[in-house]
Write a protein that holds these residues in place. Sequence first.
Motif, mmCIF file in Angstrom:
data_model
loop_
_atom_site.group_PDB
_atom_site.id
_atom_site.type_symbol
_atom_site.label_atom_id
_atom_site.label_comp_id
_atom_site.label_asym_id
_atom_site.label_seq_id
_atom_site.Cartn_x
_atom_site.Cartn_y
_atom_site.Cartn_z
ATOM 1 N N GLY A 228 0.782 -1.230 0.000
ATOM 2 C CA GLY A 228 0.000 0.000 0.000
ATOM 3 C C GLY A 228 0.815 1.282 0.000
ATOM 4 O O GLY A 228 0.246 2.372 -0.002
ATOM 5 N N GLN A 229 2.119 1.158 -0.030
ATOM 6 C CA GLN A 229 2.990 2.337 0.036
ATOM 7 C C GLN A 229 3.482 2.760 -1.349
ATOM 8 O O GLN A 229 3.793 1.917 -2.192
ATOM 9 C CB GLN A 229 4.204 2.048 0.927
ATOM 10 N N VAL A 230 3.535 4.077 -1.561
ATOM 11 C CA VAL A 230 4.071 4.641 -2.797
ATOM 12 C C VAL A 230 5.283 5.489 -2.450
ATOM 13 O O VAL A 230 5.286 6.229 -1.466
ATOM 14 C CB VAL A 230 3.000 5.503 -3.510
ATOM 15 N N ARG A 231 6.309 5.374 -3.275
ATOM 16 C CA ARG A 231 7.539 6.151 -3.083
ATOM 17 C C ARG A 231 7.625 7.209 -4.169
ATOM 18 O O ARG A 231 7.437 6.913 -5.357
ATOM 19 C CB ARG A 231 8.757 5.226 -3.152
ATOM 20 N N VAL A 232 7.917 8.448 -3.774
ATOM 21 C CA VAL A 232 8.053 9.554 -4.720
ATOM 22 C C VAL A 232 9.467 10.107 -4.611
ATOM 23 O O VAL A 232 9.903 10.533 -3.532
ATOM 24 C CB VAL A 232 7.037 10.676 -4.440
ATOM 25 N N GLU A 233 10.185 10.111 -5.737
ATOM 26 C CA GLU A 233 11.546 10.659 -5.794
ATOM 27 C C GLU A 233 11.507 12.019 -6.480
ATOM 28 O O GLU A 233 11.114 12.123 -7.644
ATOM 29 C CB GLU A 233 12.472 9.720 -6.569
ATOM 30 N N HIS A 234 11.897 13.057 -5.743
ATOM 31 C CA HIS A 234 12.033 14.404 -6.310
ATOM 32 C C HIS A 234 13.519 14.653 -6.544
ATOM 33 O O HIS A 234 14.261 14.961 -5.609
ATOM 34 C CB HIS A 234 11.456 15.448 -5.357
ATOM 35 N N TYR A 235 13.945 14.514 -7.797
ATOM 36 C CA TYR A 235 15.374 14.572 -8.081
ATOM 37 C C TYR A 235 15.939 15.984 -7.989
ATOM 38 O O TYR A 235 17.117 16.159 -7.694
ATOM 39 C CB TYR A 235 15.660 13.946 -9.451
ATOM 40 N N ALA A 236 15.132 17.013 -8.225
ATOM 41 C CA ALA A 236 15.622 18.388 -8.134
ATOM 42 C C ALA A 236 16.002 18.728 -6.697
ATOM 43 O O ALA A 236 17.074 19.296 -6.434
ATOM 44 C CB ALA A 236 14.575 19.366 -8.646
ATOM 45 N N SER A 237 15.133 18.392 -5.757
ATOM 46 C CA SER A 237 15.390 18.700 -4.342
ATOM 47 C C SER A 237 16.096 17.558 -3.621
ATOM 48 O O SER A 237 16.419 17.675 -2.437
ATOM 49 C CB SER A 237 14.074 19.015 -3.628
ATOM 50 N N LYS A 238 16.322 16.448 -4.320
ATOM 51 C CA LYS A 238 16.968 15.263 -3.750
ATOM 52 C C LYS A 238 16.224 14.779 -2.505
ATOM 53 O O LYS A 238 16.831 14.411 -1.488
ATOM 54 C CB LYS A 238 18.438 15.548 -3.421
ATOM 55 N N ARG A 239 14.888 14.790 -2.622
ATOM 56 C CA ARG A 239 14.058 14.348 -1.513
ATOM 57 C C ARG A 239 13.245 13.122 -1.911
ATOM 58 O O ARG A 239 12.823 12.988 -3.059
ATOM 59 C CB ARG A 239 13.102 15.453 -1.068
ATOM 60 N N THR A 240 13.036 12.245 -0.940
ATOM 61 C CA THR A 240 12.207 11.061 -1.124
ATOM 62 C C THR A 240 11.008 11.162 -0.193
ATOM 63 O O THR A 240 11.165 11.443 0.996
ATOM 64 C CB THR A 240 12.993 9.782 -0.808
ATOM 65 N N LYS A 241 9.813 10.957 -0.747
ATOM 66 C CA LYS A 241 8.590 11.015 0.054
ATOM 67 C C LYS A 241 7.879 9.669 -0.028
ATOM 68 O O LYS A 241 7.629 9.161 -1.127
ATOM 69 C CB LYS A 241 7.660 12.126 -0.462
ATOM 70 N N PHE A 242 7.563 9.091 1.130
ATOM 71 C CA PHE A 242 6.798 7.847 1.178
ATOM 72 C C PHE A 242 5.366 8.178 1.568
ATOM 73 O O PHE A 242 5.130 8.914 2.533
ATOM 74 C CB PHE A 242 7.402 6.871 2.185
ATOM 75 N N ILE A 243 4.406 7.643 0.813
ATOM 76 C CA ILE A 243 2.985 7.891 1.058
ATOM 77 C C ILE A 243 2.296 6.547 1.287
ATOM 78 O O ILE A 243 2.332 5.667 0.426
ATOM 79 C CB ILE A 243 2.329 8.615 -0.142
ATOM 80 N N MET A 244 1.676 6.394 2.456
ATOM 81 C CA MET A 244 0.861 5.198 2.714
ATOM 82 C C MET A 244 -0.510 5.441 2.089
ATOM 83 O O MET A 244 -1.421 5.986 2.705
ATOM 84 C CB MET A 244 0.747 4.930 4.212
ATOM 85 N N ALA A 245 -0.643 5.064 0.845
ATOM 86 C CA ALA A 245 -1.813 5.437 0.053
ATOM 87 C C ALA A 245 -3.016 4.552 0.336
ATOM 88 O O ALA A 245 -4.156 5.027 0.311
ATOM 89 C CB ALA A 245 -1.460 5.396 -1.433
ATOM 90 N N HIS A 246 -2.796 3.250 0.596
ATOM 91 C CA HIS A 246 -3.911 2.312 0.772
ATOM 92 C C HIS A 246 -3.518 1.234 1.770
ATOM 93 O O HIS A 246 -2.330 1.014 2.051
ATOM 94 C CB HIS A 246 -4.273 1.655 -0.571
ATOM 95 N N ASP A 247 -4.522 0.541 2.282
ATOM 96 C CA ASP A 247 -4.271 -0.606 3.154
ATOM 97 C C ASP A 247 -3.905 -1.835 2.337
ATOM 98 O O ASP A 247 -3.131 -2.675 2.793
ATOM 99 C CB ASP A 247 -5.508 -0.899 4.012
ATOM 100 N N SER A 248 -4.479 -1.957 1.142
ATOM 101 C CA SER A 248 -4.182 -3.088 0.256
ATOM 102 C C SER A 248 -3.011 -2.737 -0.658
ATOM 103 O O SER A 248 -2.530 -1.602 -0.680
ATOM 104 C CB SER A 248 -5.419 -3.434 -0.584
ATOM 105 N N ARG A 249 -2.585 -3.705 -1.436
ATOM 106 C CA ARG A 249 -1.476 -3.487 -2.367
ATOM 107 C C ARG A 249 -1.849 -2.462 -3.438
ATOM 108 O O ARG A 249 -3.007 -2.357 -3.833
ATOM 109 C CB ARG A 249 -1.079 -4.801 -3.061
ATOM 110 N N ILE A 250 -0.862 -1.745 -3.914
ATOM 111 C CA ILE A 250 -1.076 -0.766 -4.976
ATOM 112 C C ILE A 250 -1.312 -1.506 -6.289
ATOM 113 O O ILE A 250 -0.545 -2.401 -6.675
ATOM 114 C CB ILE A 250 0.135 0.176 -5.109
ATOM 115 N N ALA A 251 -2.376 -1.128 -6.996
ATOM 116 C CA ALA A 251 -2.699 -1.766 -8.278
ATOM 117 C C ALA A 251 -2.383 -0.874 -9.458
ATOM 118 O O ALA A 251 -2.082 -1.355 -10.549
ATOM 119 C CB ALA A 251 -4.177 -2.146 -8.319
#
Length: 423
Positions: A228-251
């Motif tokens: 259920g987790q999504v990872r977002v890579e912002h290469y300009a700011s060199k930041r990584t953001k993890f988002i718990m988007a759902h309880d089930s697996r991401i489809a």
Amino acid sequence: MATLSVYPSPNPNFLSPMDQTNHIQESLPQIQHNPDPDPDPDPEPNPDLTPNTNPNFHPPLSTPSEAVPPAAPLPSLLHLSFNQDHGCFASGTDHGFRIYNCDPFREIFRRDFDRGSGIGVVEMLFRCNILALVGGGPDPQYPPNKVMIWDDHQSRCIGELSSRAEVRSVRLRRDRIVVVLEQKILVYNFADMKLLHQIETIANPKGLCAVSQGAGSLVLVCPGLQKGQVRVEHYASKRTKFIMAHDSRIACFAITQDGQLLATASTKGTLVRIYNTVDGTLLQEVRRGADRAEIYSLAFSSNAQWLAVSSDKGTVHVFSLKINAGSPGPDRSRSASDPVTSPHSSLSFIRGVLPKYFSSEWSVAQFRLVEGSQYIVAFGHQKNTVIILGIDGSFYRCQFDPVNGGEMTQLEYHNFLKPEAAF
């Protein structure tokens, strides 16, 4: 970006032909040539393709005057995807690959190979001559663990990227090649094909990955390491953001061209959530339905005002987004003449008492197809239009009413597996 691939599930993207001149050639990356390129394939189209029937509930607006007697079996579709601006789409078959223009609809070119033949991934780079190909099907043209960089001006591969595992999908930008494996994502520089970054993911058999296509720096979205987790890579700011988007697996997920907004769906398939990719804020939640469904594709409109969803339930939904594309967040500035918003349940006045279902936002417009078939969707270049592609070879252009909503109107239908003469 939407994609259908027929290894585990659906997948989408491609490059445009050389007869289109509206893109500047010098914007393309210079790629190091493969010293041992594969033998040149036969570039001639296969004349032995026969028409397919339309299995969808909506009858085509026009049909060919007479059927072509079967001389050879139709190719099997292994992959279907839009290019980055949704102006073209590509199909990978057990014979090779084909490129199509969406508006007006037409086949631009095809490449049918003599031996091997199966192409499981075709990734375009807008409308230029460079594509990424991966072999697929029972008789693959290339090893499934290699990404072949194809130059259609030369009708041959000019480079390749190899991995130990099978390639699940590929994403292209003018400056990057992103290779998606089962549990890893590899980011390469396009100019010299050097590896820049590796990302570990949870098991990702569909090859889920999305990259921004705006002029700014790369934003990359992929599954995280948890369900259920999504990872977002912002290469300009060199930041990584993890988002718990759902309880089930991401489809399925999709991002806007600038990478600011993210839409996600889980394997449950009932809700779609829209997030701000910078801080992970949940901006909006919409409901596709009450029953479980497999979500095949999500697509934002170019202005991030609409979101389209396709699933195995056979209905394409369009939702109204309450997001200001220029500044992610709720948009409360709409006037009475603005487009209709997603309808709520008539029982929304007792929100908080009854289950969340009754306060859900539902789709504004719908288009009904065959339940169980695989379709991907994108917004057309004409105003308020949606393009639907089916793994059965169907092409639909539909129009929705932004004010009144309701059932979409079918404007156009084609079966793109038919011989070129039938178009």
